[in-house]
Scaffold this motif. Structure first.
Motif, PDB file in Angstrom:
ATOM      1  N   LEU A 173       0.829  -1.206   0.000  1.00 42.63           N
ATOM      2  CA  LEU A 173       0.000   0.000   0.000  1.00 42.63           C
ATOM      3  C   LEU A 173       0.862   1.252   0.000  1.00 42.63           C
ATOM      4  O   LEU A 173       0.607   2.201  -0.755  1.00 42.63           O
ATOM      5  CB  LEU A 173      -0.922  -0.004   1.228  1.00 42.63           C
ATOM      6  CG  LEU A 173      -1.889   1.170   1.368  1.00 42.63           C
ATOM      7  CD1 LEU A 173      -2.881   1.179   0.215  1.00 42.63           C
ATOM      8  CD2 LEU A 173      -2.619   1.076   2.708  1.00 42.63           C
ATOM      9  N   ALA A 174       1.904   1.252   0.817  1.00 45.69           N
ATOM     10  CA  ALA A 174       2.819   2.390   0.856  1.00 45.69           C
ATOM     11  C   ALA A 174       3.689   2.440  -0.395  1.00 45.69           C
ATOM     12  O   ALA A 174       3.951   3.514  -0.948  1.00 45.69           O
ATOM     13  CB  ALA A 174       3.699   2.317   2.103  1.00 45.69           C
ATOM     14  N   TYR A 175       4.125   1.280  -0.851  1.00 45.65           N
ATOM     15  CA  TYR A 175       4.992   1.196  -2.023  1.00 45.65           C
ATOM     16  C   TYR A 175       4.344   1.823  -3.250  1.00 45.65           C
ATOM     17  O   TYR A 175       4.997   2.487  -4.054  1.00 45.65           O
ATOM     18  CB  TYR A 175       5.338  -0.266  -2.280  1.00 45.65           C
ATOM     19  CG  TYR A 175       6.392  -0.511  -3.338  1.00 45.65           C
ATOM     20  CD1 TYR A 175       7.745  -0.411  -3.042  1.00 45.65           C
ATOM     21  CD2 TYR A 175       6.021  -0.868  -4.638  1.00 45.65           C
ATOM     22  CE1 TYR A 175       8.713  -0.661  -4.004  1.00 45.65           C
ATOM     23  CE2 TYR A 175       6.975  -1.111  -5.606  1.00 45.65           C
ATOM     24  CZ  TYR A 175       8.324  -1.007  -5.280  1.00 45.65           C
ATOM     25  OH  TYR A 175       9.276  -1.244  -6.248  1.00 45.65           O
ATOM     26  N   ARG A 176       3.033   1.617  -3.391  1.00 49.23           N
ATOM     27  CA  ARG A 176       2.322   2.130  -4.562  1.00 49.23           C
ATOM     28  C   ARG A 176       2.186   3.662  -4.539  1.00 49.23           C
ATOM     29  O   ARG A 176       1.844   4.265  -5.556  1.00 49.23           O
ATOM     30  CB  ARG A 176       0.937   1.483  -4.661  1.00 49.23           C
ATOM     31  CG  ARG A 176       0.987   0.034  -5.134  1.00 49.23           C
ATOM     32  CD  ARG A 176      -0.397  -0.488  -5.490  1.00 49.23           C
ATOM     33  NE  ARG A 176      -1.195  -0.742  -4.302  1.00 49.23           N
ATOM     34  CZ  ARG A 176      -1.254  -1.926  -3.687  1.00 49.23           C
ATOM     35  NH1 ARG A 176      -0.538  -2.950  -4.143  1.00 49.23           N
ATOM     36  NH2 ARG A 176      -2.022  -2.078  -2.635  1.00 49.23           N
ATOM     37  N   LEU A 177       2.457   4.272  -3.421  1.00 43.19           N
ATOM     38  CA  LEU A 177       2.382   5.731  -3.326  1.00 43.19           C
ATOM     39  C   LEU A 177       3.678   6.412  -3.765  1.00 43.19           C
ATOM     40  O   LEU A 177       3.719   7.632  -3.925  1.00 43.19           O
ATOM     41  CB  LEU A 177       2.066   6.156  -1.883  1.00 43.19           C
ATOM     42  CG  LEU A 177       0.673   5.799  -1.360  1.00 43.19           C
ATOM     43  CD1 LEU A 177       0.573   6.153   0.119  1.00 43.19           C
ATOM     44  CD2 LEU A 177      -0.408   6.525  -2.153  1.00 43.19           C
ATOM     45  N   LEU A 178       4.730   5.630  -3.963  1.00 45.03           N
ATOM     46  CA  LEU A 178       6.034   6.194  -4.286  1.00 45.03           C
ATOM     47  C   LEU A 178       6.102   6.622  -5.743  1.00 45.03           C
ATOM     48  O   LEU A 178       5.721   5.874  -6.648  1.00 45.03           O
ATOM     49  CB  LEU A 178       7.135   5.170  -3.996  1.00 45.03           C
ATOM     50  CG  LEU A 178       7.249   4.714  -2.534  1.00 45.03           C
ATOM     51  CD1 LEU A 178       8.268   3.592  -2.417  1.00 45.03           C
ATOM     52  CD2 LEU A 178       7.618   5.884  -1.631  1.00 45.03           C
ATOM     53  N   LYS A 179       6.617   7.821  -5.951  1.00 44.15           N
ATOM     54  CA  LYS A 179       6.756   8.346  -7.309  1.00 44.15           C
ATOM     55  C   LYS A 179       7.837   7.598  -8.060  1.00 44.15           C
ATOM     56  O   LYS A 179       7.682   7.262  -9.243  1.00 44.15           O
ATOM     57  CB  LYS A 179       7.076   9.839  -7.243  1.00 44.15           C
ATOM     58  CG  LYS A 179       7.164  10.509  -8.603  1.00 44.15           C
ATOM     59  CD  LYS A 179       7.431  12.005  -8.459  1.00 44.15           C
ATOM     60  CE  LYS A 179       7.514  12.681  -9.815  1.00 44.15           C
ATOM     61  NZ  LYS A 179       7.783  14.151  -9.682  1.00 44.15           N
ATOM     62  N   ASN A 180       8.945   7.348  -7.392  1.00 45.61           N
ATOM     63  CA  ASN A 180      10.055   6.590  -7.983  1.00 45.61           C
ATOM     64  C   ASN A 180      10.379   5.417  -7.060  1.00 45.61           C
ATOM     65  O   ASN A 180      11.354   5.472  -6.298  1.00 45.61           O
ATOM     66  CB  ASN A 180      11.281   7.487  -8.164  1.00 45.61           C
ATOM     67  CG  ASN A 180      11.027   8.637  -9.116  1.00 45.61           C
ATOM     68  OD1 ASN A 180      10.669   8.415 -10.272  1.00 45.61           O
ATOM     69  ND2 ASN A 180      11.204   9.863  -8.637  1.00 45.61           N
ATOM     70  N   PRO A 181       9.580   4.374  -7.105  1.00 45.48           N
ATOM     71  CA  PRO A 181       9.780   3.258  -6.168  1.00 45.48           C
ATOM     72  C   PRO A 181      11.117   2.568  -6.368  1.00 45.48           C
ATOM     73  O   PRO A 181      11.556   2.366  -7.512  1.00 45.48           O
ATOM     74  CB  PRO A 181       8.615   2.321  -6.497  1.00 45.48           C
ATOM     75  CG  PRO A 181       8.227   2.662  -7.898  1.00 45.48           C
ATOM     76  CD  PRO A 181       8.476   4.129  -8.033  1.00 45.48           C
ATOM     77  N   PRO A 182      11.793   2.227  -5.283  1.00 47.69           N
ATOM     78  CA  PRO A 182      13.072   1.510  -5.391  1.00 47.69           C
ATOM     79  C   PRO A 182      12.841   0.077  -5.849  1.00 47.69           C
ATOM     80  O   PRO A 182      11.711  -0.431  -5.816  1.00 47.69           O
ATOM     81  CB  PRO A 182      13.614   1.563  -3.963  1.00 47.69           C
ATOM     82  CG  PRO A 182      12.396   1.630  -3.107  1.00 47.69           C
ATOM     83  CD  PRO A 182      11.412   2.463  -3.886  1.00 47.69           C
ATOM     84  N   TYR A 183      13.899  -0.566  -6.253  1.00 47.78           N
ATOM     85  CA  TYR A 183      13.819  -1.956  -6.684  1.00 47.78           C
ATOM     86  C   TYR A 183      13.358  -2.824  -5.515  1.00 47.78           C
ATOM     87  O   TYR A 183      13.846  -2.692  -4.386  1.00 47.78           O
ATOM     88  CB  TYR A 183      15.171  -2.438  -7.192  1.00 47.78           C
ATOM     89  CG  TYR A 183      15.216  -3.926  -7.447  1.00 47.78           C
ATOM     90  CD1 TYR A 183      14.587  -4.474  -8.563  1.00 47.78           C
ATOM     91  CD2 TYR A 183      15.876  -4.781  -6.575  1.00 47.78           C
ATOM     92  CE1 TYR A 183      14.623  -5.838  -8.801  1.00 47.78           C
ATOM     93  CE2 TYR A 183      15.920  -6.144  -6.792  1.00 47.78           C
ATOM     94  CZ  TYR A 183      15.288  -6.672  -7.917  1.00 47.78           C
ATOM     95  OH  TYR A 183      15.318  -8.019  -8.142  1.00 47.78           O
ATOM     96  N   SER A 184      12.403  -3.691  -5.767  1.00 50.70           N
ATOM     97  CA  SER A 184      11.915  -4.601  -4.752  1.00 50.70           C
ATOM     98  C   SER A 184      12.530  -5.977  -4.969  1.00 50.70           C
ATOM     99  O   SER A 184      12.347  -6.584  -6.022  1.00 50.70           O
ATOM    100  CB  SER A 184      10.386  -4.698  -4.814  1.00 50.70           C
ATOM    101  OG  SER A 184       9.915  -5.683  -3.926  1.00 50.70           O
TER     102      SER A 184
END
Length: 341
Positions: free
Chosen positions: A271-282
Motif C-alpha cells: 500500500l505504501a509502495y504504490r504511493l512512491l513516485k520513484n519506487p526503489p527496486y523490490s
C-alpha cells in the motif's frame, strides 16, 4: 434582542439573539476554553445545562456528530454551537481551571499539531537495531550507552532531515511518522528516503568506528506502512508527548519485527509502495501473516539481506507464477504466503 445567561458559580452575562454561548462568554471576560477556535471540532467548550435546556437552539450537525461519538447526554452542549432563545437558562462550564486545562490541552502545546486529537493519514516508520544483545553482553556500560547514542543520533538526523517526527523510543529502536506537514505521497517518499539514508550512514559508522574499535557490526530492521491514525497530545503537565495511535501503527511495527525472519532489512507494505513516485527496486514481494491481524498484508522487500543474522527458513518469500493462489507456508507471526513478483 438580548437575554441573560447565568454561568453557575461565576457570573450572569448578557447574550444577544443568534450569538453563541462561547462568543458571549468571551465578550464578558469569562475564560471559556475553545481549543478548535469555536468551529465545533472539539469538546473543550462543552457546558452542562442546569436549567432551560428547551430554551436553546437545537444541536448543529457538527455538534450532533461529536455528541454521538462521545455519547454525551442531552444536557451536555457545545458552547460554540449553541445559542439562547429565551430567558431562564443556567449552565456550568466543565473545563474551568488549570488542572482541567492540563488534562485536556495545556498552554505549552496550544499551537502544536494534534492538540485535541484528529484523524490524519501518515507514513509510519519503525526501526530497531539488530545484533545488539551480543554487543551489550560483551562490552562495558559506558561503551554500550555511547554507541547507542551515536546510533540513535544517526536515526534522528536522518528522520529530521526528511521532515519526520520521532514519536517514541524504546531501548534500541524508535517509532517516527512522516506527513504532519505534507501530503501522504510526499510523506511516504520521505519515510523511504530517510530509511535508505539511515542504512547508508550506519554502514559508514560501522566501517569507520564500530568494526575497527569493537570488532562488531550493527544492523537494523525498518518497517514502513501508511494509514489513517489518531494524532493527539496526551501530556498531563509532566510531558508534552505527541501520540499517534491506530491499527496501521500496529501493522508498521509488525513489518519491522518481521524483517529478521524475511532476511531483509527494509520491508514496506505494498500500500505504501504504490504511493512512491520513484519506487526503489523490490527484491521480492508476497503476503505477510501478522499476529492479531486477520488479513494477510502484501509487502515489498526493498532492503538487503542481513550480513550477520541467519534468517529463519520459514520467513523466506517463495517465488511463484503470476497471480498464484495464496498458499500458507507456516503459522509464525512473520511468515509469508506465496505472492507474485
Amino acid at each position: 434582542m438580548s437575554f441573560s445567561l447565568n454561568f453557575k458559580g461565576e457570573q450572569q452575562i448578557s447574550i444577544e439573539k443568534g450569538q453563541s454561548i462561547l462568543k458571549a462568554a468571551l465578550a464578558a471576560g469569562i475564560p471559556h476554553y475553545h481549543a478548535c477556535g469555536g468551529r465545533g471540532q472539539c469538546t473543550t467548550c462543552r457546558v452542562l445545562v442546569l436549567k432551560g435546556e428547551e430554551k436553546l437552539t437545537p444541536p448543529t450537525s457538527n455538534e450532533q456528530a461529536i455528541k454521538k461519538v462521545n455519547k454525551f447526554p442531552d444536557n451536555i452542549r457545545l458552547a460554540c454551537q449553541t445559542c439562547v432563545l429565551e430567558e431562564g437558562v443556567e449552565i456550568q462550564r466543565l473545563i474551568r481551571d488549570e488542572i482541567d486545562r492540563f488534562i485536556f490541552v495545556d498552554d505549552y502545546a496550544a499551537d502544536t499539531v494534534g492538540e485535541i486529537g484528529e484523524l490524519r493519514k501518515l507514513a509510519l516508520f519503525f526501526i530497531d537495531v539488530r545484533s545488539f544483545t551480543p554487543f551489550l553482553e560483551a562490552n562495558l556500560p559506558f561503551d554500550v550507552i555511547h554507541l547507542m547514542r551515536r546510533i540513535l543520533g544517526i536515526f534522528k538526523n536522518c528522520i529530521v532531515q526528511y521532515k519526520g517526527e520521532i514519536i517514541d523510543t524504546a531501548g534500541d529502536g524508535l517509532y517516527a511518522v512522516f506527513g504532519l506537514d505534507s501530503t501522504i505521497r510526499e510523506a511516504t517518499e520521505s519515510a523511504v528516503l530517510a530509511g535508505f539514508k539511515i542504512l547508508e550512514d550506519l554502514k559508514i559508522y560501522n566501517n569507520t568506528y564500530v568494526r575497527p574499535y569493537f570488532n562488531h557490526t550493527f544492523e537494523v530492521g525498518i518497517g514502513v506502512h501508511v494509514g489513517n491514525v489518531v494524532v493527539g497530545n496526551v501530556g498531563i503537565g509532566l510531558s508534552h508527548n505527541l501520540t499517534v495511535m491506530g491499527y496501521p501503527v500496529n501493522i508498521a511495527a509488525r513489518l519491522q519485527a518481521a524483517t529478521k525472519e524475511l532476511n531483509n532489512n527494509f520491508v514496506i507494505s505494498a500500500l505504501a509502495y504504490r504511493l512512491l513516485k520513484n519506487p526503489p527496486y523490490s527484491l521480492d514481494c508476497g503476503y505477510l501473516n501478522l499476529t492479531g491481524v486477520s488479513n494477510a498484508y502484501e509487502v515489498k522487500l526493498i532492503g538487503q539481506p542481513y550480513q550477520s543474522i541467519s534468517a529463519s527458513p520459514t520467513g523466506k518469500l517463495l517465488n511463484g507464477p503470476p497471480n498464484p493462489p495464496l498458499e500458507q507456508i507456516s503459522r509464525h507471526s512473520g511468515d509469508m504466503i506465496k505472492g507474485k513478483n
